[in-house]
Design a protein around this motif. Sequence first.
Motif, PDB file in Angstrom:
ATOM      1  N   ARG A 141       0.839  -1.197   0.000  1.00  0.00           N
ATOM      2  CA  ARG A 141       0.000   0.000   0.000  1.00  0.00           C
ATOM      3  C   ARG A 141       0.875   1.248   0.000  1.00  0.00           C
ATOM      4  N   GLN A 142       0.352   2.325  -0.541  1.00  0.00           N
ATOM      5  CA  GLN A 142       1.080   3.589  -0.542  1.00  0.00           C
ATOM      6  C   GLN A 142       1.514   3.962   0.871  1.00  0.00           C
ATOM      7  N   ILE A 258       3.103   4.034  -5.328  1.00  0.00           N
ATOM      8  CA  ILE A 258       1.857   3.353  -5.698  1.00  0.00           C
ATOM      9  C   ILE A 258       0.895   4.310  -6.398  1.00  0.00           C
ATOM     10  N   ASN A 259       0.748   5.511  -5.889  1.00  0.00           N
ATOM     11  CA  ASN A 259      -0.164   6.472  -6.527  1.00  0.00           C
ATOM     12  C   ASN A 259       0.297   6.798  -7.946  1.00  0.00           C
ATOM     13  N   TRP A 260       1.607   6.922  -8.135  1.00  0.00           N
ATOM     14  CA  TRP A 260       2.146   7.190  -9.474  1.00  0.00           C
ATOM     15  C   TRP A 260       1.890   6.014 -10.411  1.00  0.00           C
ATOM     16  N   ILE A 261       2.094   4.795  -9.922  1.00  0.00           N
ATOM     17  CA  ILE A 261       1.844   3.609 -10.736  1.00  0.00           C
ATOM     18  C   ILE A 261       0.378   3.557 -11.166  1.00  0.00           C
ATOM     19  N   GLN A 262      -0.524   3.791 -10.221  1.00  0.00           N
ATOM     20  CA  GLN A 262      -1.952   3.701 -10.534  1.00  0.00           C
ATOM     21  C   GLN A 262      -2.415   4.789 -11.492  1.00  0.00           C
ATOM     22  N   ARG A 263      -1.658   5.858 -11.596  1.00  0.00           N
ATOM     23  CA  ARG A 263      -1.998   6.930 -12.525  1.00  0.00           C
ATOM     24  C   ARG A 263      -1.914   6.457 -13.976  1.00  0.00           C
ATOM     25  N   TYR A 264      -1.066   5.441 -14.233  1.00  0.00           N
ATOM     26  CA  TYR A 264      -0.836   4.996 -15.609  1.00  0.00           C
ATOM     27  C   TYR A 264      -1.397   3.613 -15.915  1.00  0.00           C
ATOM     28  N   ASP A 266      -3.735   0.821 -16.449  1.00  0.00           N
ATOM     29  CA  ASP A 266      -5.187   0.802 -16.660  1.00  0.00           C
ATOM     30  C   ASP A 266      -5.757  -0.606 -16.536  1.00  0.00           C
ATOM     31  N   GLU A 267      -5.054  -1.496 -15.822  1.00  0.00           N
ATOM     32  CA  GLU A 267      -5.526  -2.831 -15.552  1.00  0.00           C
ATOM     33  C   GLU A 267      -5.575  -3.053 -14.045  1.00  0.00           C
ATOM     34  N   PRO A 268      -6.369  -3.996 -13.583  1.00  0.00           N
ATOM     35  CA  PRO A 268      -6.444  -4.246 -12.126  1.00  0.00           C
ATOM     36  C   PRO A 268      -5.086  -4.647 -11.557  1.00  0.00           C
ATOM     37  N   LEU A 269      -4.770  -4.111 -10.395  1.00  0.00           N
ATOM     38  CA  LEU A 269      -3.523  -4.425  -9.698  1.00  0.00           C
ATOM     39  C   LEU A 269      -3.840  -5.223  -8.436  1.00  0.00           C
ATOM     40  N   LEU A 270      -2.922  -6.110  -8.064  1.00  0.00           N
ATOM     41  CA  LEU A 270      -3.078  -6.908  -6.850  1.00  0.00           C
ATOM     42  C   LEU A 270      -2.302  -6.275  -5.717  1.00  0.00           C
ATOM     43  N   PHE A 271      -2.890  -6.203  -4.540  1.00  0.00           N
ATOM     44  CA  PHE A 271      -2.242  -5.597  -3.378  1.00  0.00           C
ATOM     45  C   PHE A 271      -2.082  -6.638  -2.273  1.00  0.00           C
ATOM     46  N   ALA A 272      -1.096  -6.388  -1.426  1.00  0.00           N
ATOM     47  CA  ALA A 272      -0.873  -7.273  -0.285  1.00  0.00           C
ATOM     48  C   ALA A 272      -2.110  -7.301   0.592  1.00  0.00           C
TER      49      ALA A 272
END
Length: 273
Positions: A141-142, A258-264, A266-272
């Motif tokens: 998480r961020q 994490i916030n920067w990654i999610q800005r680009y 456009d597919e679902p990401l898995l988090f811990a």
Amino acid sequence: MKVVLCVLALAAVALGAPSAPGGRIFGGINAARGEFPFIVSLQYCIIGFCQHSCGATILSPSWLLTAAHCFTELPGIGSVRVIAGILNQNDANAEKQTINIGRYIVHPNYEGGVNPHDIALIMLSSSLILNAQVQPARLPRQGEEPQGPFDLAGWGSIGGSNLFPQMPNNLQKAVVPLVPIRECDAVLTRILEGRPHPLHFESNVCSGPLDAPITACGGDSGGPLSKGNVVEGVVSWGINPCGGVDAPTVYVKVSNYINWIQRYVDEPLLFAD
């Protein structure tokens, strides 16, 4: 022996960009097939010849995470391709996938070379097919602080010299402890005899051990520092020559981006969990 800071990419060695150190993930052992299904090999290709240059981490079928210098420190010719689903560099298994890069995105605050914010995203030209050997990593998480020990994995140099590194066929791994950032700063300052270094307290994380010669090396750049299937760091830079005692490896701290990654992505990401 003179020590210098260096990025830990490899392809640039033979092609004229900044040199990679000769050494190894010293004390590492062969990884098992399927143990790190989220790691891929980035290969730099020129005039039909391709060689492993960096690692990267699968975030989703179309997106990877790597070090920015894996692109910025390469010559302005040639191309980079992705090899997923392999344990050995010469694998010909059914799970092996070779895909070209559609585009890459370097963090806007990265200034090149050995510097903070050494992180980049790769968008593939076509999607990976997920299977037992090809799986996305989970993300922290961020703002979460990483807690060691970690797994370090890569196809980086295991010997030889700067100009003629000895590259492993089998993916290598080592368990490495966290070095607290202030301790890492003090060790680097001592090694460099007070010369400045670019360790960034908010965006970097360091690994040891400081009492054994276990470090990342040339060709490990961009690869994951992981805990289970969670990618906590991206291999960025270290001390040349690598594999030295009392010489930490420095990574980009993924939870800071994490916030920067999610800005680009456009597919679902898995988090811990």
